[in-house]
Write a protein that holds these residues in place. Structure first.
Motif, PDB file in Angstrom:
ATOM      1  N   ASP A  81      99.543  29.970  -1.609  1.00 55.94           N
ATOM      2  CA  ASP A  81      99.809  28.903  -3.082  1.00 55.94           C
ATOM      3  C   ASP A  81     100.571  27.882  -2.145  1.00 55.94           C
ATOM      4  O   ASP A  81     100.282  26.990  -3.425  1.00 55.94           O
ATOM      5  CB  ASP A  81     100.648  29.527  -3.561  1.00 55.94           C
ATOM      6  N   THR A  82     100.408  27.346  -0.904  1.00 54.66           N
ATOM      7  CA  THR A  82     101.244  26.517  -0.476  1.00 54.66           C
ATOM      8  C   THR A  82     100.063  25.196  -0.759  1.00 54.66           C
ATOM      9  O   THR A  82      98.679  25.329  -0.225  1.00 54.66           O
ATOM     10  CB  THR A  82     101.830  26.550   1.085  1.00 54.66           C
ATOM     11  N   PRO A  83     100.104  24.205  -1.809  1.00 53.21           N
ATOM     12  CA  PRO A  83      99.545  23.175  -1.762  1.00 53.21           C
ATOM     13  C   PRO A  83      99.011  22.123  -0.553  1.00 53.21           C
ATOM     14  O   PRO A  83     100.564  22.035  -0.121  1.00 53.21           O
ATOM     15  CB  PRO A  83     100.121  22.282  -3.421  1.00 53.21           C
ATOM     16  N   MET A  84      97.959  21.481  -0.263  1.00 50.53           N
ATOM     17  CA  MET A  84      98.512  20.328   1.026  1.00 50.53           C
ATOM     18  C   MET A  84      97.318  20.056   0.761  1.00 50.53           C
ATOM     19  O   MET A  84      96.308  20.297  -0.153  1.00 50.53           O
ATOM     20  CB  MET A  84      98.020  20.925   2.300  1.00 50.53           C
ATOM     21  N   ASN A  85      97.567  19.087   1.750  1.00 50.49           N
ATOM     22  CA  ASN A  85      96.198  17.852   0.896  1.00 50.49           C
ATOM     23  C   ASN A  85      94.296  18.408   1.912  1.00 50.49           C
ATOM     24  O   ASN A  85      94.698  18.902   2.526  1.00 50.49           O
ATOM     25  CB  ASN A  85      95.904  16.323   2.245  1.00 50.49           C
ATOM     26  N   ASN A 230      98.294  24.387  -8.660  1.00 49.05           N
ATOM     27  CA  ASN A 230      98.570  23.838  -7.800  1.00 49.05           C
ATOM     28  C   ASN A 230      97.953  23.003  -7.200  1.00 49.05           C
ATOM     29  O   ASN A 230      98.183  22.371  -6.431  1.00 49.05           O
ATOM     30  CB  ASN A 230      98.745  25.102  -6.221  1.00 49.05           C
ATOM     31  N   SER A 231      96.724  22.237  -7.819  1.00 47.60           N
ATOM     32  CA  SER A 231      95.888  21.054  -7.068  1.00 47.60           C
ATOM     33  C   SER A 231      96.537  19.795  -8.532  1.00 47.60           C
ATOM     34  O   SER A 231      96.372  20.102  -9.305  1.00 47.60           O
ATOM     35  CB  SER A 231      94.791  21.256  -7.719  1.00 47.60           C
ATOM     36  N   SER A 232      96.313  18.694  -7.498  1.00 54.12           N
ATOM     37  CA  SER A 232      96.771  17.568  -8.195  1.00 54.12           C
ATOM     38  C   SER A 232      95.542  15.907  -7.596  1.00 54.12           C
ATOM     39  O   SER A 232      95.630  16.393  -6.357  1.00 54.12           O
ATOM     40  CB  SER A 232      97.322  17.043  -8.462  1.00 54.12           C
ATOM     41  N   TRP A 233      95.283  15.265  -7.782  1.00 58.18           N
ATOM     42  CA  TRP A 233      95.061  13.822  -6.919  1.00 58.18           C
ATOM     43  C   TRP A 233      96.745  12.828  -6.754  1.00 58.18           C
ATOM     44  O   TRP A 233      96.239  12.230  -6.211  1.00 58.18           O
ATOM     45  CB  TRP A 233      93.827  13.677  -7.849  1.00 58.18           C
ATOM     46  N   LEU A 234      97.162  13.614  -7.636  1.00 56.75           N
ATOM     47  CA  LEU A 234      98.764  12.294  -7.411  1.00 56.75           C
ATOM     48  C   LEU A 234      99.734  13.368  -6.998  1.00 56.75           C
ATOM     49  O   LEU A 234     100.462  14.359  -7.085  1.00 56.75           O
ATOM     50  CB  LEU A 234      98.674  12.387  -8.960  1.00 56.75           C
ATOM     51  N   LEU A 235     100.311  12.732  -5.274  1.00 57.49           N
ATOM     52  CA  LEU A 235     101.158  13.247  -5.152  1.00 57.49           C
ATOM     53  C   LEU A 235     102.933  13.229  -5.858  1.00 57.49           C
ATOM     54  O   LEU A 235     103.459  14.275  -5.585  1.00 57.49           O
ATOM     55  CB  LEU A 235     101.956  12.339  -3.922  1.00 57.49           C
ATOM     56  N   ALA A 236     102.849  12.911  -7.257  1.00 58.92           N
ATOM     57  CA  ALA A 236     103.651  12.433  -7.893  1.00 58.92           C
ATOM     58  C   ALA A 236     103.956  13.399  -8.431  1.00 58.92           C
ATOM     59  O   ALA A 236     105.015  13.910  -9.255  1.00 58.92           O
ATOM     60  CB  ALA A 236     103.785  11.350  -8.927  1.00 58.92           C
ATOM     61  N   ASP A 237     103.118  13.958  -8.414  1.00 56.45           N
ATOM     62  CA  ASP A 237     102.916  15.658  -9.461  1.00 56.45           C
ATOM     63  C   ASP A 237     103.478  16.445  -8.792  1.00 56.45           C
ATOM     64  O   ASP A 237     104.196  18.118  -9.158  1.00 56.45           O
ATOM     65  CB  ASP A 237     101.573  16.347  -9.724  1.00 56.45           C
ATOM     66  N   TYR A 238     104.475  16.826  -7.021  1.00 56.11           N
ATOM     67  CA  TYR A 238     104.353  17.770  -6.627  1.00 56.11           C
ATOM     68  C   TYR A 238     106.411  17.328  -6.002  1.00 56.11           C
ATOM     69  O   TYR A 238     106.382  16.429  -5.984  1.00 56.11           O
ATOM     70  CB  TYR A 238     104.383  17.657  -5.458  1.00 56.11           C
TER      71      TYR A 238
END
Length: 397
Positions: A81-85, A230-238
């Protein structure tokens, strides 16, 4: 001549003694009897800080696990569940968004993109021949690749609007147009050449006709319907430290201080191949998270679990928890081979074949990712590594 030969012999003898005396990484993965033994051994051998792996067999998840560390210094484990690019796996997600807009009647896959952009894209080498969404999605648009890390914003989403970034590179009034240097000399549709910049243009089309940022279009129409939380195109969401830290690896010759990373690929390869440095002679260097002004080409962050959900949807005809991502026609369009065999025999709508599977890989500073699936068997594989790839990690992948 004799003195030269003697000197050469002394040097070779000294190198042999050094090679014999140097500690070397034991290669345990080759003899591993189980997958549970194989993965940690491979990670130790290739200096991979963290991995997350998901396996789908006959449409069902049969393996979902993280290995190693999302943050080495903090000893934070990598999990499923760890998000990463995920780098260029973003492109097929962009493709889904474009086909959704096509389903809504907002764009024609084969129409001139200039009717769908706030600026004009004209290849000066192609006599004004139009470029289509299909050509952008198959890397046959005649727009050259462009990838400059110095454009990245460290630690935040890029403040440069996508259309301004593209206008500066692709229009005659742009500051970095350089006489059309970012176009190929071939006409649209004539040749396949992978283009991150072309994906950026496709993203701008999506935002223009969809009247919303790509991040919002993907969240509402792809991530939420599939449960990709856990998915997004924005760094601001993390939040701070939520994304897996991105790493490069310096490999060093014992007792010498001579090191090399992926910035010195030849030296890095030779040190690894000949001397096989042990863990104490390899050092992780952390990158910041990056915001890319050309974000449609690779800006998505996601977890292995999220990508497994995407893969399962692809195996089920685009099915979501409450419907489908695409119409049957658009789904079939996405997965069909798009180009004449004389140009390419593996290209689909942003997806691309590899070893008999459909999918996409991604790589950037500090990340290396793969998502591939087999529609006939209902199988899929997701592998995420928070490490810049080199020849050895490519083999490991």
């Amino acid at each position: 001549m004799r003195k030269t030969l003697i000197a050469l012999g002394v040097i070779l003898t000294a190198l042999l003694v050094y090679w014999l005396a140097s500690p070397k990484q034991v290669m345990r993965s080759e003899s591993a009897q189980t997958f549970a033994d194989f993965v940690p051994a491979l990670m130790e051998e290739e200096a991979i800080p963290g991995m997350a792996i998901a396996v789908v067999r006959d449409h069902q998840v049969v393996h979902m696990q993280g290995y190693g560390f999302a943050d080495v210094e903090a000893r934070k484990p990598m999990t499923a569940d760890t998000p990463m690019n995920i780098a260029s796996i973003s492109k097929p997600i962009l493709g889904i968004v474009l086909l959704q807009l096509h389903d809504k009647g907002l764009l024609d896959l084969d129409a001139d993109i200039n009717a769908m952009l706030p600026f004009r894209v004209n290849n000066p080498n192609a006599d004004g021949q139009p470029i289509s969404i299909r050509q952008l999605a198959t890397h046959t648009s005649g727009i050259a690749d462009f990838y400059v890390v110095s454009d990245y914003q460290k630690g935040a989403d890029s403040p440069t609007p996508l259309v301004d970034h593209l206008r500066g590179l692709l229009t005659p009034e742009g500051a970095r147009y350089e006489g059309g240097a970012h176009y190929l000399t071939t006409a649209p549709g004539a040749e396949r050449e992978y283009s991150n910049l072309g994906a950026g243009v496709a993203g701008a089309v999506a935002e223009t006709v969809g009247r919303a940022p790509l991040a919002a279009l993907a969240k509402t129409n792809v991530f939420e319907p599939l449960g990709m939380t856990n998915s997004s195109w924005l760094l601001a969401d993390y939040g701070p430290g939520e994304l897996a830290t991105r790493y490069d690896v310096a490999q060093c010759l014992p007792f010498t201080g001579l090191c090399a990373s992926t910035v010195q690929p030849k030296r890095n390869f030779l040190i690894r191949k000949i001397f096989r440095p042990v863990a104490t002679d390899r050092h992780f260097a952390a990158y910041p998270q990056f915001g890319n002004p050309n974000y449609p080409d690779g800006g998505v962050n996601a977890s292995a679990r999220d990508l497994a959900m995407l893969a399962q949807s692809m195996l089920a005809g685009g099915k979501t928890r409450s419907g489908h991502l695409l119409s049957t026609g658009s789904f079939d369009e996405m997965l069909k081979l798009q180009l004449p065999l004389s140009i390419d025999d593996r290209q689909r709508f942003f997806w691309r074949d590899r070893n008999g599977l459909i999918g996409h890989a991604g790589s950037d500073q500090g990340v290396y990712t793969s998502l591939y699936f087999d529609t006939a068997k209902g199988n899929a594989i997701v592998v995420l590594m928070n490490r810049t790839p080199d020849l050895q990690t490519e083999q490991a992948m």
